[in-house]
Design an enzyme around this catalytic site. Sequence first.
Site, mmCIF file in Angstrom:
data_model
loop_
_atom_site.group_PDB
_atom_site.id
_atom_site.type_symbol
_atom_site.label_atom_id
_atom_site.label_comp_id
_atom_site.label_asym_id
_atom_site.label_seq_id
_atom_site.Cartn_x
_atom_site.Cartn_y
_atom_site.Cartn_z
ATOM 1 N N ARG A 88 6.823 -17.469 41.765
ATOM 2 C CA ARG A 88 7.852 -18.491 41.987
ATOM 3 C C ARG A 88 7.756 -19.109 43.371
ATOM 4 O O ARG A 88 8.575 -19.982 43.705
ATOM 5 C CB ARG A 88 9.231 -17.876 41.828
ATOM 6 C CG ARG A 88 9.919 -18.171 40.480
ATOM 7 C CD ARG A 88 11.209 -17.410 40.455
ATOM 8 N NE ARG A 88 12.210 -17.923 39.574
ATOM 9 C CZ ARG A 88 12.452 -17.427 38.352
ATOM 10 N NH1 ARG A 88 11.710 -16.483 37.859
ATOM 11 N NH2 ARG A 88 13.451 -17.914 37.643
ATOM 12 N N ARG A 127 22.669 -21.106 25.448
ATOM 13 C CA ARG A 127 22.236 -19.711 25.588
ATOM 14 C C ARG A 127 23.418 -18.827 25.974
ATOM 15 O O ARG A 127 23.599 -17.741 25.442
ATOM 16 C CB ARG A 127 21.114 -19.615 26.640
ATOM 17 C CG ARG A 127 20.589 -18.202 26.853
ATOM 18 C CD ARG A 127 19.240 -18.176 27.545
ATOM 19 N NE ARG A 127 19.319 -18.414 28.980
ATOM 20 C CZ ARG A 127 18.256 -18.561 29.778
ATOM 21 N NH1 ARG A 127 17.041 -18.527 29.274
ATOM 22 N NH2 ARG A 127 18.394 -18.769 31.067
ATOM 23 N N ARG A 136 24.309 -14.015 30.722
ATOM 24 C CA ARG A 136 23.877 -13.780 32.091
ATOM 25 C C ARG A 136 24.845 -14.403 33.072
ATOM 26 O O ARG A 136 25.346 -15.500 32.847
ATOM 27 C CB ARG A 136 22.485 -14.394 32.288
ATOM 28 C CG ARG A 136 21.415 -13.664 31.535
ATOM 29 C CD ARG A 136 20.123 -14.447 31.497
ATOM 30 N NE ARG A 136 19.758 -15.031 32.793
ATOM 31 C CZ ARG A 136 18.593 -15.609 33.020
ATOM 32 N NH1 ARG A 136 17.683 -15.682 32.077
ATOM 33 N NH2 ARG A 136 18.335 -16.119 34.207
ATOM 34 N N ARG A 147 19.709 -23.126 40.882
ATOM 35 C CA ARG A 147 18.402 -22.623 40.422
ATOM 36 C C ARG A 147 17.394 -23.760 40.297
ATOM 37 O O ARG A 147 16.206 -23.591 40.590
ATOM 38 C CB ARG A 147 18.563 -21.876 39.087
ATOM 39 C CG ARG A 147 19.240 -20.509 39.262
ATOM 40 C CD ARG A 147 19.869 -19.999 37.977
ATOM 41 N NE ARG A 147 18.907 -19.597 36.980
ATOM 42 C CZ ARG A 147 19.172 -19.502 35.675
ATOM 43 N NH1 ARG A 147 20.387 -19.785 35.217
ATOM 44 N NH2 ARG A 147 18.251 -19.122 34.839
HETATM 45 P P1 AMP Z 1 14.756 -15.765 35.195
HETATM 46 O O1 AMP Z 1 15.211 -14.813 34.143
HETATM 47 O O2 AMP Z 1 13.240 -15.908 35.245
HETATM 48 O O3 AMP Z 1 15.445 -17.101 35.142
HETATM 49 O O4 AMP Z 1 15.146 -15.109 36.604
HETATM 50 C C1 AMP Z 1 16.501 -14.872 36.938
HETATM 51 C C2 AMP Z 1 16.620 -14.670 38.438
HETATM 52 O O5 AMP Z 1 15.850 -13.523 38.834
HETATM 53 C C3 AMP Z 1 16.092 -15.807 39.307
HETATM 54 O O6 AMP Z 1 17.040 -16.842 39.463
HETATM 55 C C4 AMP Z 1 15.819 -15.066 40.617
HETATM 56 O O7 AMP Z 1 17.021 -14.780 41.316
HETATM 57 C C5 AMP Z 1 15.270 -13.742 40.126
HETATM 58 N N1 AMP Z 1 13.786 -13.775 39.965
HETATM 59 C C6 AMP Z 1 13.094 -13.670 38.800
HETATM 60 N N2 AMP Z 1 11.771 -13.756 39.029
HETATM 61 C C7 AMP Z 1 11.632 -13.925 40.366
HETATM 62 C C8 AMP Z 1 10.501 -14.108 41.233
HETATM 63 N N3 AMP Z 1 9.239 -14.137 40.752
HETATM 64 N N4 AMP Z 1 10.748 -14.264 42.557
HETATM 65 C C9 AMP Z 1 11.996 -14.229 43.053
HETATM 66 N N5 AMP Z 1 13.101 -14.082 42.309
HETATM 67 C C10 AMP Z 1 12.926 -13.930 40.968
#
Ligand code: AMP
Length: 189
Positions: A88, A127, A136, A147
Amino acid sequence: MILILLGPPGAGKGTQAKILEERYGIKQLSTGDMLRAAIAAGTETGLKAKAIMDAGNLVSDDVMVAMISERIEEPDCANGFILDGFPRTIAQAEALDEMLSKKGLALDAVLEFQVDEAALFARIEKRAKEDGANARADDTAETMRKRLAVYHEQTAPIIPYYADQGKLKTIDGMLSVEEVSSQVSDALA
Ligand code: AMP
């Protein structure tokens, strides 16, 4: 096969990762799911990550790189894996290149899901509604705005990084699940 799925929150990465998992017999590694599991288990990483995630910010590169580096050593990743939500940041992308080359592995492709951002809000709301009481904490319009801003500032710069490596494939994420899946197949053929 080693793949990265890239795109803003709600772009359909998770849905396509599950289809790819079945199709190629490779493991989906969702760092968001891994963090949510750590929170549910009450681990130290989980406790630290929760407030950061709820605010829509990114967990530190060190934590995420260590998490993925350990995870891809597991036997269920031997056939390959799909990174969903990692890298990311540029620092994570560079660390990934380094860890893969140390392990004698190579990235096959990066699939970038392009979406109309106005539509993402509707997808996230849907969702959250479907998940009901299990929704979530970060699936709200306010956190979604944050985000998305974080995606543009910190994650989008990795798109040219992979384009320069000749690994980037662009997918229209606004089509139906089946149509997106068929574009993904074509991109990987
Ligand atoms: P996601 O389920 O991929 O939308 O991730 C949810 C949250 O987890 C994100 O908004 C970040 O706070 C954290 N997160 C997930 N993957 C990463 C990553 N590779 N680097 C940093 N934070 C992450």
